[in-house]
Design an enzyme around this catalytic site. Structure first.
Site, PDB file in Angstrom:
ATOM      1  N   PRO A  82      37.931  39.730  37.700  1.00 39.63           N
ATOM      2  CA  PRO A  82      38.501  40.088  39.003  1.00 39.63           C
ATOM      3  C   PRO A  82      37.549  39.790  40.148  1.00 39.63           C
ATOM      4  O   PRO A  82      36.341  39.574  39.941  1.00 39.63           O
ATOM      5  CB  PRO A  82      38.719  41.595  38.873  1.00 39.63           C
ATOM      6  N   THR A 119      36.959  42.018  42.540  1.00 37.01           N
ATOM      7  CA  THR A 119      36.328  43.262  42.979  1.00 37.01           C
ATOM      8  C   THR A 119      34.983  43.505  42.308  1.00 37.01           C
ATOM      9  O   THR A 119      34.068  44.041  42.927  1.00 37.01           O
ATOM     10  CB  THR A 119      37.262  44.451  42.697  1.00 37.01           C
ATOM     11  N   ASN A 120      34.870  43.157  41.037  1.00 39.10           N
ATOM     12  CA  ASN A 120      33.615  43.330  40.288  1.00 39.10           C
ATOM     13  C   ASN A 120      33.286  42.021  39.567  1.00 39.10           C
ATOM     14  O   ASN A 120      33.229  41.976  38.334  1.00 39.10           O
ATOM     15  CB  ASN A 120      33.755  44.464  39.262  1.00 39.10           C
ATOM     16  N   GLY A 178      44.430  42.256  38.527  1.00 38.36           N
ATOM     17  CA  GLY A 178      45.662  42.795  39.077  1.00 38.36           C
ATOM     18  C   GLY A 178      46.722  43.011  38.015  1.00 38.36           C
ATOM     19  O   GLY A 178      46.671  42.444  36.916  1.00 38.36           O
ATOM     20  N   CYS A 211      38.017  50.945  39.960  1.00 36.96           N
ATOM     21  CA  CYS A 211      39.354  51.530  39.769  1.00 36.96           C
ATOM     22  C   CYS A 211      39.304  52.957  39.250  1.00 36.96           C
ATOM     23  O   CYS A 211      40.314  53.672  39.317  1.00 36.96           O
ATOM     24  CB  CYS A 211      40.202  50.651  38.851  1.00 36.96           C
ATOM     25  N   GLU A 218      46.917  53.716  44.467  1.00 35.36           N
ATOM     26  CA  GLU A 218      45.512  53.324  44.391  1.00 35.36           C
ATOM     27  C   GLU A 218      45.093  52.690  45.713  1.00 35.36           C
ATOM     28  O   GLU A 218      45.783  51.821  46.247  1.00 35.36           O
ATOM     29  CB  GLU A 218      45.309  52.328  43.246  1.00 35.36           C
ATOM     30  N   LEU A 246      38.252  49.369  31.367  1.00 38.39           N
ATOM     31  CA  LEU A 246      38.544  50.734  30.948  1.00 38.39           C
ATOM     32  C   LEU A 246      39.979  50.812  30.445  1.00 38.39           C
ATOM     33  O   LEU A 246      40.927  50.712  31.226  1.00 38.39           O
ATOM     34  CB  LEU A 246      38.337  51.706  32.121  1.00 38.39           C
TER      35      LEU A 246
END
Length: 487
Positions: A116, A118-119, A199, A250, A340, A419
């Site tokens: 992703p 984001t990370n 996503g 997240c 979220e 996760l």
């Protein structure tokens, strides 16, 4: 003839997977010690480049804070390796001579790893280590908005792996990034398992690919502050978590739920620690920014600070504001604050008692985030146990920042950047994913009659009479099996 870009990307993906399959065969011949040496070198180089990769990620994506991404890069490299270095993943795992069983860990082959934005760098390091620990080749599919920093991370991993004796093409990445290339990777018959972090659409694509997949759903975890909690500490943990990397993990909190008997104390403490409560008009303005018309999160807010988000919504807040809060009294999919929010924005609910708070948390998780994570701040073990028994989450984090606790930085959970959300969240596992999810177990089982013969040859006493199977019983069982096979 010059191929179109999408056709080029498909052909490139096929070649990469073909090379990965050959590398997987070579890796399968290595011992656990040889695989561990490769992983240790990757972890060392990942940690050494943690700062540079963090800065590259922020520069390219515009998400989060470099200082916090350094910690995530260390978690994805050094901490991940330290958690797994002494645990065998492949080779002979168990020999139980009394039961006539042997278990052998076997690599799945090729891991397709979606990364992703984001990370990006931390997830690449982490997925490389857990894949190679289990003897697998790995092929990355970068998010297009983080391509440069991901490819730089892949290059660091490749150099370290080669230096430690990894076969060629053990670590690769798609470079011609198209939807068609990713679909080719996900659906290819030589892929052993897909690690899908990203996503919801991408995760669904992984599960519908026809290949085994481990995916994650969206987070939307409430944080419940119960009346017995240390309120200043609980608020500090929530703010630390929600502002860590500007909220892009997240597992971070998305709502605060508390009891009315302590609501004033909680609200005063939030304000004291530089949180800003939006009024009704400001909440409505921000709500329009949080969600797009199709009901999905607006990417413009992801990883931005509270001040930046307030400015986007034309809201004036004090300098130094760390988190924006909106008081809410209802839960619905149409309420932007019930979803979220990968940024420092929180919904806030005050309920009559812990039972009502429990129901409110259930309602929030029913909108989004079921199976993922939530937090509770309490000193009452009975209440904590009630939440553990009733909440549809895979991680209930107690008295700790959720973003860091969920990924294993401040808890005893395995360090992980994927996760699992369990069956309730549409995931194949509820665990923090590690190398043991990326191997199969081959079981060798000796026949019961042969075990008895071996015991007699060794001069051992036969098993207890009630544990034996007589020849007549074996014949009867065999007859029944044969009858079923004929059907």
């Amino acid at each position: 003839m010059q191929l179109d870009h999408d056709l080029q990307s498909i052909q490139s993906a096929r070649e990469i997977i073909r090379n990965a399959r050959a590398a997987a065969d070579a890796l399968a011949a290595l011992s656990q010690a040889q695989l561990d040496a490769i992983c240790a070198e990757i972890a060392k180089d990942g940690a050494a480049h943690a700062r540079r990769l963090a800065e590259l990620a922020v520069e390219e994506t515009g998400f989060g804070r470099a200082d916090d991404k350094v910690l995530k890069n260390l978690l994805g490299s050094k901490l991940t390796w330290e958690a797994w270095k002494d645990i065998p993943a492949v080779g002979v795992l168990l020999e139980d001579k009394a039961r006539g069983l042997m278990e052998v860990g076997v690599p799945v082959g090729v891991v397709a790893a979606l990364i992703p934005s984001t990370n990006p760098t931390s997830t690449t390091l982490y997925k490389a280590i857990i894949s190679l620990k289990a003897g697998n080749a790995v092929v990355f599919s970068p998010h297009p908005n983080a391509k440069r920093c991901i490819l730089e991370t892949v290059q660091i991993i490749q150099n370290a792996a080669k230096r430690a004796g990894a076969p060629e093409n053990a670590v690769q990445s798609l470079t011609l990034l198209t939807k068609e290339a990713t679909e080719t990777l996900l659906r290819h018959r030589d892929v052993g398992v897909i690690l899908a972090t990203g996503g919801e659409a991408m995760v669904r694509a992984a599960y519908s690919s026809g290949n085994p997949a481990i995916g994650v759903g969206p987070g939307n975890g409430p944080a419940f502050i119960e009346r017995s909690a240390d309120i200043p500490q609980a608020v500090r943990h929530i703010i630390e978590s929600k502002t860590f990397d500007n909220g892009v993990i997240c597992a971070s909190e998305q709502s605060i739920v508390t009891e009315q008997c302590i609501a004033r104390q909680v609200e005063d403490e939030l304000k004291r620690q530089n949180c800003y409560f939006l009024n009704e008009s400001e909440s409505a303005s921000l709500a329009k920014l949080l969600l797009r018309s199709n009901g999905t999160m607006n990417p413009q807010i992801v990883g931005k600070t509270a001040l930046e988000i307030a400015a986007m919504a034309c809201i004036t807040v004090p300098q130094g504001t760390r988190v924006l809060l909106s008081k809410q009294d209802s839960v619905s999919p149409q309420n932007a604050y019930c979803h979220e929010k990968l940024c420092p924005v929180l919904a806030y609910y005050a309920e009559p008692d812990w039972e009502a708070a429990c129901l409110r948390c259930l309602a929030l998780l029913g909108v989004e985030g079921a199976g993922h994570t939530m937090a509770i701040h309490s000193k009452d073990d009975a209440v904590i146990k009630e939440f553990a028994m009733k909440k549809p989450v895979s991680r209930l984090l107690v008295n700790t920042p959720a973003a860091l606790g969920g990924v294993g930085a401040t808890t005893g959970l395995s360090p992980a950047l994927t996760l699992g959300c369990g069956s309730v969240g549409g995931s194949a596992t509820s665990d923090n994913v590690g190398p043991l999810h990326l191997r199969d177990i081959r079981r060798v089982a000796w026949g019961i009659q042969e075990l008895g013969d071996k015991r007699e040859e060794a001069g051992q006493a036969p098993p207890a009479q009630n544990a034996t199977i007589t020849p007549d019983e074996i014949a009867e069982i065999t007859r029944r099996v044969m009858e079923r096979l004929k059907l």
